[in-house]
Write an enzyme that holds these catalytic residues in place. Sequence first.
Site, PDB file in Angstrom:
ATOM      1  N   LYS A  20       4.428   8.476   9.130  1.00 47.41           N
ATOM      2  CA  LYS A  20       4.173   7.829  10.422  1.00 47.41           C
ATOM      3  C   LYS A  20       5.162   8.233  11.522  1.00 47.41           C
ATOM      4  O   LYS A  20       4.986   9.296  12.104  1.00 47.41           O
ATOM      5  CB  LYS A  20       4.034   6.321  10.228  1.00 47.41           C
ATOM      6  CG  LYS A  20       2.821   6.039   9.315  1.00 47.41           C
ATOM      7  CD  LYS A  20       2.346   4.618   9.253  1.00 47.41           C
ATOM      8  CE  LYS A  20       1.017   4.563   8.507  1.00 47.41           C
ATOM      9  NZ  LYS A  20       0.994   3.846   7.252  1.00 47.41           N
ATOM     10  N   ASP A  64       9.128   2.665  -0.250  1.00 47.68           N
ATOM     11  CA  ASP A  64       8.101   3.301   0.565  1.00 47.68           C
ATOM     12  C   ASP A  64       8.309   2.837   2.001  1.00 47.68           C
ATOM     13  O   ASP A  64       7.945   1.718   2.369  1.00 47.68           O
ATOM     14  CB  ASP A  64       6.702   2.922   0.062  1.00 47.68           C
ATOM     15  CG  ASP A  64       5.607   3.607   0.883  1.00 47.68           C
ATOM     16  OD1 ASP A  64       5.927   4.164   1.951  1.00 47.68           O
ATOM     17  OD2 ASP A  64       4.443   3.562   0.456  1.00 47.68           O
ATOM     18  N   TYR A  73       0.853  -1.184   0.000  1.00 47.12           N
ATOM     19  CA  TYR A  73       0.000   0.000   0.000  1.00 47.12           C
ATOM     20  C   TYR A  73       0.889   1.235   0.000  1.00 47.12           C
ATOM     21  O   TYR A  73       1.847   1.307   0.778  1.00 47.12           O
ATOM     22  CB  TYR A  73      -0.898  -0.005   1.245  1.00 47.12           C
ATOM     23  CG  TYR A  73      -1.789   1.221   1.381  1.00 47.12           C
ATOM     24  CD1 TYR A  73      -2.818   1.467   0.470  1.00 47.12           C
ATOM     25  CD2 TYR A  73      -1.606   2.126   2.436  1.00 47.12           C
ATOM     26  CE1 TYR A  73      -3.638   2.583   0.608  1.00 47.12           C
ATOM     27  CE2 TYR A  73      -2.433   3.235   2.581  1.00 47.12           C
ATOM     28  CZ  TYR A  73      -3.444   3.467   1.672  1.00 47.12           C
ATOM     29  OH  TYR A  73      -4.265   4.560   1.805  1.00 47.12           O
TER      30      TYR A  73
HETATM   31  C1  LIG Z   1       0.334   4.395   5.944  1.00 47.57           C
HETATM   32  C2  LIG Z   1       1.065   4.190   4.670  1.00 47.57           C
HETATM   33  C3  LIG Z   1       0.945   5.083   3.588  1.00 47.57           C
HETATM   34  C4  LIG Z   1      -0.050   6.209   3.583  1.00 47.57           C
HETATM   35  O1  LIG Z   1       0.218   7.148   4.565  1.00 47.57           O
HETATM   36  P1  LIG Z   1      -0.979   8.131   5.034  1.00 47.57           P
HETATM   37  O2  LIG Z   1      -0.302   9.046   5.983  1.00 47.57           O
HETATM   38  O3  LIG Z   1      -2.017   7.241   5.645  1.00 47.57           O
HETATM   39  O4  LIG Z   1      -1.486   8.819   3.823  1.00 47.57           O
HETATM   40  C5  LIG Z   1       1.756   4.891   2.485  1.00 47.57           C
HETATM   41  N1  LIG Z   1       2.623   3.885   2.432  1.00 47.57           N
HETATM   42  C6  LIG Z   1       2.762   2.992   3.432  1.00 47.57           C
HETATM   43  C7  LIG Z   1       3.763   1.895   3.318  1.00 47.57           C
HETATM   44  C8  LIG Z   1       1.970   3.104   4.573  1.00 47.57           C
HETATM   45  O5  LIG Z   1       2.080   2.192   5.542  1.00 47.57           O
END
Ligand SMILES: *Cc1c(COP(=O)(O)O)cnc(C)c1O
Length: 431
Positions: free
Chosen positions: A268, A240, A145
């Site tokens: 995060k 990511d 994701y």
């Molecule tokens: C949480 C997450 C996102 C999206 O971040 P948001 O702050 O919720 O928009 C993108 N990539 C990864 C790997 C994530 O865990």
Amino acid sequence: MPNADQNDILFERARAVIPGGVNSPVRAFKAVGGTPRFIRRAEGAYFWDANDKRYIDYIGSWGPMILGHGHPAVVEAVQKAVLEGFSYGAPTEREIELAEAILALVPSMEMVRLVSSGTEAAMSALRLARGATGRKHIIKFEGCYHGHADALLVKAGSGLATFGHPTSAGVPPEVTQHTLVLEYNNIAQLEEAFALHGNDIACLMIEAIAGNMNFVRATPEFAARCRALCTQHGALLVFDEVMTGFRVGLHGAQGVLGITPDLTVLGKVIGGGMPLAAFGGPRAIMEQLAPLGPVYQAGTLSGNPVATACGLATLKEIAKPGFYESLSKKTQSLVEGLKAAAAAEGQPFNADSEGGMFGFFLMNELPQNYATVMTTDNAKFNALFHGLLDRGVYIAPALYEAGFVSAAHTDEDIAATVEAARQIFRASQPR
Ligand SMILES: *Cc1c(COP(=O)(O)O)cnc(C)c1O
């Protein structure tokens, strides 16, 4: 009505004014059923719901709360920042400090741009990769994701190495026609994709330790092949690390795997619970961004002074010697405890962890890709989830999510969690 469930009452009120009663879908408990808990307050490793019931929190706001809730040094930094103003729309010294702190810990990055969410950071990194390479195709993997930008809301088409289909209404197929969706850890498919489209691939984006299909590691061979094929074909390798950055270790998944990506996406933990995210990489690529270069990217609240204060104070704590050793040990003791409890009760089970992130599976093998994760016995997971919830342990309300341990979790918290799981495993076995 002294016994009225306050969560039920709030959920009903919420659903009248907010779609599904939540501002992010997974919070709605749709996968596991039941009423979402409305949280009133949090402290350390715990939060309390609207009935004042306490839970040991293994979500930590989906990763950011690595120090636990309300760490005194972070609270102090935020309180001080708030008194100096919420937002200026003009640069601040604190943005430089946070950029310097991030770059010092992630050597693959020479420059960084701060944004407000992981979605925004991943979307911007994608645009930058396309702008810097002049190419349009991108590779992503099923089960990873990267936020909800249109081009990334895709599932695999039929057949090997095909372009994806939208997974959301409102995304025209034209928008995903340049997104190749491949199976995680499948080297043959990866090689095929580069053989077919190598000259048109702008970037390959990956969660090198995936936390959005529970917890699945890229094998060292697979990660190395991603790096080599990107280099060979002039595509950018984008890690990511919104979830893994400063979560699996001080240098992220790239530090764990020993692989240098071209671009890194963070979020995060770097905001410590405030809306803050970032993307960065080599100077020559980052200087393609506006105002220096032709790739446009902007944000009214980017580098917000309160969010950067929170992020900086959080980074300061986690960079202290021994932080990750202690956090890893704690997470491992949870994982080993759960494994032993499952074994004792005859429950098929396996689990893995890195730093303060873990995943467990109600099956004997550790899955290598999304399709295998999704073979998990759904009913069994839901029974475990609700059993834990009843016993005051809050894990992610879906079997395809990772879990998070914070520095505030105690040995007693871990022991209580393992004991709760053992009881549920025992009750669920046929005898
Ligand atoms: C949480 C997450 C996102 C999206 O971040 P948001 O702050 O919720 O928009 C993108 N990539 C990864 C790997 C994530 O865990």
